[in-house]
Design an enzyme around this catalytic site. Structure first.
Site, PDB file in Angstrom:
ATOM      1  N   GLY A  91       0.816  -1.213   0.000  1.00  0.00           N
ATOM      2  CA  GLY A  91       0.000   0.000   0.000  1.00  0.00           C
ATOM      3  C   GLY A  91       0.850   1.263   0.000  1.00  0.00           C
ATOM      4  N   GLU A 134       2.657  -8.093  -1.595  1.00  0.00           N
ATOM      5  CA  GLU A 134       1.392  -8.645  -1.098  1.00  0.00           C
ATOM      6  C   GLU A 134       1.255 -10.143  -1.283  1.00  0.00           C
ATOM      7  OE1 GLU A 134       1.674  -5.741  -2.573  1.00  0.00           O
ATOM      8  OE2 GLU A 134       0.257  -4.281  -1.771  1.00  0.00           O
TER       9      GLU A 134
HETATM   10  C1  3H9 Z   1      -0.754  -4.216   1.699  1.00  0.00           C
HETATM   11  O1  3H9 Z   1      -0.126  -3.215   1.663  1.00  0.00           O
HETATM   12  C2  3H9 Z   1      -2.091  -4.405   1.043  1.00  0.00           C
HETATM   13  C3  3H9 Z   1      -2.458  -3.301   0.077  1.00  0.00           C
HETATM   14  O2  3H9 Z   1      -2.076  -3.631  -1.232  1.00  0.00           O
HETATM   15  C4  3H9 Z   1      -3.956  -3.179  -0.032  1.00  0.00           C
HETATM   16  C5  3H9 Z   1      -4.647  -2.603   1.118  1.00  0.00           C
HETATM   17  C6  3H9 Z   1      -6.076  -2.297   0.792  1.00  0.00           C
HETATM   18  N1  3H9 Z   1       1.649  -3.923   9.119  1.00  0.00           N
HETATM   19  O3  3H9 Z   1      10.176  -6.380  10.040  1.00  0.00           O
HETATM   20  P1  3H9 Z   1      10.456  -5.569  11.247  1.00  0.00           P
HETATM   21  C7  3H9 Z   1       5.717  -4.583  12.176  1.00  0.00           C
HETATM   22  S1  3H9 Z   1      -0.209  -5.559   2.589  1.00  0.00           S
HETATM   23  C8  3H9 Z   1       1.708  -4.064  10.447  1.00  0.00           C
HETATM   24  O4  3H9 Z   1      10.949  -6.238  12.457  1.00  0.00           O
HETATM   25  P2  3H9 Z   1      12.503  -4.207   9.781  1.00  0.00           P
HETATM   26  C9  3H9 Z   1       6.430  -5.887  12.448  1.00  0.00           C
HETATM   27  O5  3H9 Z   1       5.513  -6.911  12.723  1.00  0.00           O
HETATM   28  C10 3H9 Z   1       1.326  -5.039   3.300  1.00  0.00           C
HETATM   29  N2  3H9 Z   1       2.863  -4.245  11.115  1.00  0.00           N
HETATM   30  O6  3H9 Z   1      11.397  -4.343  10.900  1.00  0.00           O
HETATM   31  C11 3H9 Z   1       7.274  -5.526  13.633  1.00  0.00           C
HETATM   32  O7  3H9 Z   1       6.442  -5.540  14.788  1.00  0.00           O
HETATM   33  P3  3H9 Z   1       6.997  -5.981  16.209  1.00  0.00           P
HETATM   34  C12 3H9 Z   1       2.438  -5.090   2.353  1.00  0.00           C
HETATM   35  C13 3H9 Z   1       3.990  -4.280  10.412  1.00  0.00           C
HETATM   36  O8  3H9 Z   1      13.022  -2.826   9.920  1.00  0.00           O
HETATM   37  C14 3H9 Z   1       7.657  -4.074  13.349  1.00  0.00           C
HETATM   38  O9  3H9 Z   1       6.692  -3.589  12.416  1.00  0.00           O
HETATM   39  N3  3H9 Z   1       3.662  -4.770   3.017  1.00  0.00           N
HETATM   40  C15 3H9 Z   1       3.986  -4.150   9.027  1.00  0.00           C
HETATM   41  O10 3H9 Z   1      13.450  -5.348   9.804  1.00  0.00           O
HETATM   42  C16 3H9 Z   1       9.031  -3.922  12.742  1.00  0.00           C
HETATM   43  O11 3H9 Z   1       9.112  -4.775  11.597  1.00  0.00           O
HETATM   44  C17 3H9 Z   1       4.511  -5.699   3.487  1.00  0.00           C
HETATM   45  O12 3H9 Z   1       4.295  -6.877   3.315  1.00  0.00           O
HETATM   46  C18 3H9 Z   1       2.745  -3.958   8.364  1.00  0.00           C
HETATM   47  N4  3H9 Z   1       2.659  -3.809   7.022  1.00  0.00           N
HETATM   48  O13 3H9 Z   1      11.740  -4.345   8.377  1.00  0.00           O
HETATM   49  C19 3H9 Z   1       5.753  -5.191   4.193  1.00  0.00           C
HETATM   50  N5  3H9 Z   1       5.259  -4.240   8.576  1.00  0.00           N
HETATM   51  O14 3H9 Z   1       8.057  -4.971  16.522  1.00  0.00           O
HETATM   52  C20 3H9 Z   1       5.984  -5.971   5.445  1.00  0.00           C
HETATM   53  C21 3H9 Z   1       6.024  -4.416   9.663  1.00  0.00           C
HETATM   54  O15 3H9 Z   1       5.813  -5.962  17.076  1.00  0.00           O
HETATM   55  N6  3H9 Z   1       7.061  -5.457   6.247  1.00  0.00           N
HETATM   56  N7  3H9 Z   1       5.269  -4.453  10.777  1.00  0.00           N
HETATM   57  O16 3H9 Z   1       7.564  -7.361  15.986  1.00  0.00           O
HETATM   58  C22 3H9 Z   1       8.367  -5.639   5.974  1.00  0.00           C
HETATM   59  O17 3H9 Z   1       8.749  -6.149   4.940  1.00  0.00           O
HETATM   60  C23 3H9 Z   1       9.365  -5.199   7.002  1.00  0.00           C
HETATM   61  O18 3H9 Z   1       8.690  -5.107   8.238  1.00  0.00           O
HETATM   62  C24 3H9 Z   1      10.023  -3.826   6.731  1.00  0.00           C
HETATM   63  C25 3H9 Z   1      10.817  -3.383   7.985  1.00  0.00           C
HETATM   64  C26 3H9 Z   1      10.981  -3.957   5.542  1.00  0.00           C
HETATM   65  C27 3H9 Z   1       9.005  -2.764   6.447  1.00  0.00           C
END
Ligand code: 3H9
Length: 696
Positions: free
Chosen positions: A106, A129
């Protein structure tokens, strides 16, 4: 300067330019408050005559990590992200996304709704996604092909990979790479566009697909690659809808997104996403601080030792390898160099980088060379006497405070630790072959391992790019203990009437990376043979013992390395080993078993339920901290399909009462193999699930 503070989106106006800052630590996930905040910000900007243009930027380390995944388990909250993005795109005043860190999911869709995109040189962009079992649901599948064409859009969306700033600029995904400070560069950029009509991706048609049969060919290719994962194939359906007018395509995308959002696969993949992060949270460590590790010693230069050395070098550690003889050391050093050459020949490492890593690498035949190492990892032959001898030697040479790790896959680490005068410093670090590639690291805490040594295991694992999972001591720890039960079922089924290739085909159709017999052929049948011999004296007489695998080994067929095992390998290609089939049939006859056919479903159920039952026992005994730790071990180290979330998550999805019912049926045939785990019975009685044991 005027400033209006939103809950998490703020607008600051300076010299006619509005800076819209999204602030939702730690990753700027786009929660309901952010969506509403963006809509409010755009209304404010368009209603303020002093504002001529706007910049959307993220506070903290990232632009935006995408939709707030935690909201997906609840009913959707308005306003939707497509509405928020429409409010940006329809703005009369030009809007630029200023991207640093990551713009994912998103987050990238917000950027695509902006009229322009400028990025920091270190930024990464992607639509991940599909890895969460969904597809981009806010116009990503519609706007991206309009911007960069179908082929590139398909590559990004179906792989979920992240493109760096340079690549993004090259493919036309972004308009500029910032020189100097991002906010200032975005200011200069947007100032030059004031007065020009803002370009809107939704207003243009998508270019023609790259070839006439583009979607057909892609569908066939993706179905193969997806191995049962729906989101990858459905993403293509949404992308194909971009050939329609934007509104129709966006409607189709949203329908597919909504269908997938609540699906079992999406639930399982969300579980895997959070489990991957939760495994590092170890309550019992009480905030213990890891010890400093800059240099690693590796004892043993075989496949495992060399893999560990390569992983360590690539993570920036100095590495010293010790082998028993000059010849063995030469082979060990050669193994390391060969691995690094593999990266170079695939274009993933430059010759200079390789030379730099080799400069950090030394070898010796004298244990004294390990004296300065902060962490020493033993990867020698799997034999208790040999390991104890190595640890006694390490005790004599290692500096005080060094962490001493064994890479054993089965042996009792308490016993190994007792060979030293510092058992608190001894830990198990169980790598998986090839150790420089496989992401799982079982971190095994022995009775006397101190908390800071466990914390060091996690810290080193993280730096090596591994997913560390804490395990306690038992035969096989988490993963191999489950595999032993899994194999037991596979053996029993071939003795009862199935054939190895039928079992493999059924498990591969289930989504496993490889069936159990193919795995045995790959790792060498002698490994489990040695284990069975070791266990023979203590084997419970009630256990049904299937001797087929022993007979295969006695014939000298040890798998791929001898060209023959369950399969015959000609030019590397496996075909069923007809002689193995004869042995199987003879063994069934010997026991007077009337062979019967097995359906793929029955094969899958027996193997999965054996894994679940053993996983429950492992959790109950405290060998794994939580069910999610079992899931991560299976997904990261044993090829269990991530889209099923691991065996414990799969059990929750099936329903624990149904799982227990099936196990009780099987127990009527064989009470010893199938004694239901007490934890499973308790959860069913209390109406609970494994996920209830995972914590928040
Ligand atoms: C989407 O976008 C759908 C849309 O197309 C449509 C919508 C209508 N949400 O990984 P980290 C938390 S789907 C909630 O350790 P890093 C994570 O759980 C989304 N929480 O840090 C952790 O929590 P905790 C598509 C999230 O620096 C904390 O943040 N996006 C989300 O190593 C730190 O994360 C993705 O799939 C989230 N989206 O890496 C991206 N993301 O501290 C998913 C993270 O409680 N995220 N958290 O354990 C990532 O790839 C990595 O987290 C990122 C940071 C690279 C961002």
């Amino acid at each position: 300067m005027t400033e209006t503070k939103g809950a998490t989106v703020s607008v600051a106006v300076e010299d006619g330019i509005a800076m819209v800052t999204v602030d939702n630590p730690p990753v700027n996930a786009i929660s309901q408050a952010i969506r509403q905040g963006l809509i409010d910000a755009m209304a404010e900007i368009n209603g303020n005559p002093e504002v001529a243009a706007a910049i959307i930027i993220g506070a903290g380390r990232y632009f935006m990590a995408g939709a707030d995944v935690r909201e997906f388990d609840k009913p959707a909250l308005p306003p939707s992200l497509p509405e928020a993005i429409a409010s940006i795109e329809s703005s009369e005043k030009p809007v630029v996304a200023a991207i640093h860190g990551v713009a994912l999911g998103g987050g990238l869709e917000v950027a695509l709704g902006c009229h322009y995109r400028i990025v920091d040189p270190g930024a990464k962009l992607g639509l991940p996604e599909v890895a969460l079992g969904i597809i981009p649901g806010s116009g990503g599948t519609q706007r991206l092909p309009r911007l960069i064409g179908f082929a590139k859009a398909l590559d990004l969306i179906s792989s979920g990979r992240q493109a760096g700033a340079g690549e993004a600029a090259e493919m036309g995904l972004v308009d500029a790479v910032a020189e100097g400070e991002l906010a200032a560069a975005a200011m200069d950029f947007i100032r030059q566009r004031i007065g020009a009509a803002p370009p809107r991706l939704s207003a243009i048609d998508a270019p023609a697909p790259e070839s006439q049969d583009f979607f057909e060919t892609a569908r066939r290719r993706l179905a193969r690659r997806a191995r049962g994962q729906e989101s990858i194939v459905r993403a293509l359906d949404a992308l194909e809808a971009a050939t329609l007018p934007f509104d129709q395509g966006a409607k189709r995308e949203r329908e597919i997104f909504n269908e997938l959002r609540g699906s079992d696969q999406a639930k399982a993949l969300r579980h895997a996403f959070f489990a991957e992060r939760a495994v590092a949270k170890v309550a019992a460590l009480d905030g213990a601080k890891p010890r400093e590790v800059a240099s690693i010693g590796v004892v043993g230069g075989g496949t495992m030792g060399a893999g560990i050395a390569v992983a360590s070098l690539r993570a920036g550690y100095q590495v010293t390898m010790v082998e028993a003889s000059t010849d063995a050391l030469t082979r060990g050093l050669g193994n390391v160099e060969k691995n690094l050459d593999g990266y170079v020949s695939r274009g993933r490492m430059s010759e200079e980088t390789k030379a730099g890593l080799m400069a950090e690498f030394t070898g010796a035949v004298d244990y004294g060379a390990l004296g300065p190492a902060d962490l020493i990892i033993e990867a020698v032959f799997e034999d208790m006497a040999v390991k104890k001898d190595v640890f006694a030697k390490l005790d004599a040479v290692a500096k005080p405070g060094a962490v001493l790790a064994t890479n054993t896959s089965y042996l009792d680490i308490d016993e190994i630790a007792a060979a030293t005068n510092r058992p608190g410093d001894v830990i198990g670090l169980h790598f998986f072959a090839p150790a420089h590639i496989m992401r799982l690291l079982e971190i095994i805490r022995a009775a006397s391992t101190t908390p800071d040594v466990v914390a060091t295991g996690f810290a080193v694992g993280r730096r090596l790019g591994k997913v560390g999972v804490l395990a306690g001591i038992c035969d096989g720890f988490i993963g191999n203990r489950i595999s032993a039960k899994f194999r037991q079922q596979a053996y029993a089924m071939i003795e009862d009437g199935a054939l190895p290739w039928e079992v493999d085909a059924a498990m591969e159709a289930f989504g496993m990376a490889m069936g159990p017999f193919r795995v045995m052929d790959l790792s060498g049948l002698d490994i489990t043979w040695a284990m069975r011999k070791r266990q023979a004296p203590t084997r419970d007489p009630r256990e049904r013992y299937v001797a087929i695998a022993d007979r295969i080994c006695e014939a000298g067929w040890l798998g791929q390395k001898t060209g023959r095992g369950w399969y015959v390998y000609e030019d590397g290609k496996p075909s069923p080993n007809a002689d193995a089939e004869s042995i199987i049939i003879e063994e069934s006859e010997k026991k007077g078993i009337a062979r019967r056919p097995f359906t793929a479903q029955e094969i899958q159920d027996r193997i999965l339920y054996a894994m679940i039952n053993e996983g429950a026992k492992i959790v109950e005994e405290g060998i794994a901290q939580r069910p999610l730790d079992v899931d991560m071990v299976e997904i990261m180290g044993y090829g269990f399909p991530r889209w099923r979330g691991g065996p414990m998550c799969a059990a929750d999805i099936i329903g624990l009462d149904q799982v227990l019912g099936k196990i009780r049926d099987y127990a009527r045939e064989d009470a010893f193999y199938w004694a239901p785990a007490p934890l499973l019975q308790r959860l069913v009685a209390d109406g609970k699930t494994f996920s209830d044991l995972n914590g928040g």
